[in-house]
Design a protein around this motif. Structure first.
Motif, PDB file in Angstrom:
ATOM      1  N   GLU A 240       0.818  -1.210   0.000  1.00  0.00           N
ATOM      2  CA  GLU A 240       0.000   0.000   0.000  1.00  0.00           C
ATOM      3  C   GLU A 240       0.855   1.265   0.000  1.00  0.00           C
ATOM      4  O   GLU A 240       0.467   2.284  -0.582  1.00  0.00           O
ATOM      5  N   THR A 241       2.012   1.211   0.644  1.00  0.00           N
ATOM      6  CA  THR A 241       2.909   2.367   0.675  1.00  0.00           C
ATOM      7  C   THR A 241       3.345   2.758  -0.737  1.00  0.00           C
ATOM      8  O   THR A 241       3.485   3.946  -1.043  1.00  0.00           O
ATOM      9  N   ILE A 242       3.513   1.789  -1.593  1.00  0.00           N
ATOM     10  CA  ILE A 242       3.911   2.083  -2.968  1.00  0.00           C
ATOM     11  C   ILE A 242       2.794   2.851  -3.681  1.00  0.00           C
ATOM     12  O   ILE A 242       3.052   3.834  -4.375  1.00  0.00           O
ATOM     13  N   TYR A 243       1.547   2.425  -3.500  1.00  0.00           N
ATOM     14  CA  TYR A 243       0.419   3.178  -4.045  1.00  0.00           C
ATOM     15  C   TYR A 243       0.429   4.607  -3.499  1.00  0.00           C
ATOM     16  O   TYR A 243       0.250   5.574  -4.233  1.00  0.00           O
ATOM     17  N   ARG A 244       0.618   4.731  -2.196  1.00  0.00           N
ATOM     18  CA  ARG A 244       0.630   6.061  -1.568  1.00  0.00           C
ATOM     19  C   ARG A 244       1.718   6.940  -2.162  1.00  0.00           C
ATOM     20  O   ARG A 244       1.499   8.124  -2.433  1.00  0.00           O
ATOM     21  N   ASP A 245       2.905   6.361  -2.341  1.00  0.00           N
ATOM     22  CA  ASP A 245       4.026   7.124  -2.890  1.00  0.00           C
ATOM     23  C   ASP A 245       3.726   7.618  -4.307  1.00  0.00           C
ATOM     24  O   ASP A 245       4.055   8.753  -4.659  1.00  0.00           O
ATOM     25  N   ILE A 246       3.112   6.755  -5.108  1.00  0.00           N
ATOM     26  CA  ILE A 246       2.769   7.149  -6.477  1.00  0.00           C
ATOM     27  C   ILE A 246       1.770   8.309  -6.457  1.00  0.00           C
ATOM     28  O   ILE A 246       1.936   9.304  -7.170  1.00  0.00           O
ATOM     29  N   LEU A 247       0.733   8.179  -5.654  1.00  0.00           N
ATOM     30  CA  LEU A 247      -0.271   9.245  -5.588  1.00  0.00           C
ATOM     31  C   LEU A 247       0.324  10.542  -5.054  1.00  0.00           C
ATOM     32  O   LEU A 247       0.062  11.615  -5.605  1.00  0.00           O
ATOM     33  N   GLN A 248       1.132  10.435  -4.013  1.00  0.00           N
ATOM     34  CA  GLN A 248       1.749  11.645  -3.454  1.00  0.00           C
ATOM     35  C   GLN A 248       2.678  12.292  -4.465  1.00  0.00           C
ATOM     36  O   GLN A 248       2.718  13.518  -4.594  1.00  0.00           O
TER      37      GLN A 248
END
Length: 190
Positions: free
Chosen positions: A125-133
């Protein structure tokens, strides 16, 4: 250990857990489906919990392997998000049994093993968050509650286990494109 035999044990176990449920599936059921004796099955695995853990570990490992490959590619933020959603959705097409068991039954694991699997899920999930951020920072995506949006993406993709059929009217790629389009309409800056 014979790798192909181990893969067969995981595949058959995951299919039975998916079809009958983890609790309702016995080691006798698995051994019978594999056409081996129960003691022969215990040569490969000690307990049903260990088998469930191996399935969950395999699922999260496959998810993470694809994510690492996507993140290593030189692609823009939007393309990475597209590929990540596509990878997530296609896992149900390619490895539906193990992914479904992971999502539906990981709570049956002993707490130490469940905690490890959940820590891997948080890394995903952190990878998704990083992409969105990153998209927000670049000015491509509007300001948003990133953790909430990641939960929405995960929920949208993960609920495929309840309704996706490989022989359905839409392919995994078609579904991924609809999901991506839906997310981009909500994420893109006006």
């Amino acid at each position: 250990m014979n790798k192909s035999r181990w893969e067969e044990i995981l595949a058959v176990s995951a299919r039975l857990f998916r079809e009958k449920g983890y609790r309702a599936t016995s080691m006798d059921d698995i051994a019978g489906e594999l056409n081996i004796t129960k003691p022969a099955l215990y040569y490969y695995i000690k307990t049903k919990h260990d088998l469930l853990y191996a399935i969950c570990e395999e699922a999260i490992s496959r998810l993470m392997q694809g994510v690492e490959e996507i993140m290593a590619e030189s692609a823009g933020t939007e393309e990475r998000l597209r590929r990540l959603i596509s990878w997530h959705v296609n896992m149900f097409s390619e490895h539906g049994d193990i992914i479904t068991v992971y999502l539906a039954d990981e709570n049956e694991l002993p707490s130490d093993k469940r905690d490890y699997i959940r820590s891997q899920s948080r890394e995903y999930e952190t990878i998704y968050r990083d992409i969105l951020q990153h998209g927000i920072d670049e000015g491509k995506f509007r300001e948003m509650d990133v953790p909430m949006v990641v939960r929405a993406i995960s929920g949208m993709c993960n609920w495929l286990f309840a309704w996706y059929k490989t022989d359905g009217s839409s392919s995994a790629d078609d579904i991924a494109e609809v999901f991506y389009d839906f997310m981009m309409q909500g994420c893109q800056k006006a």
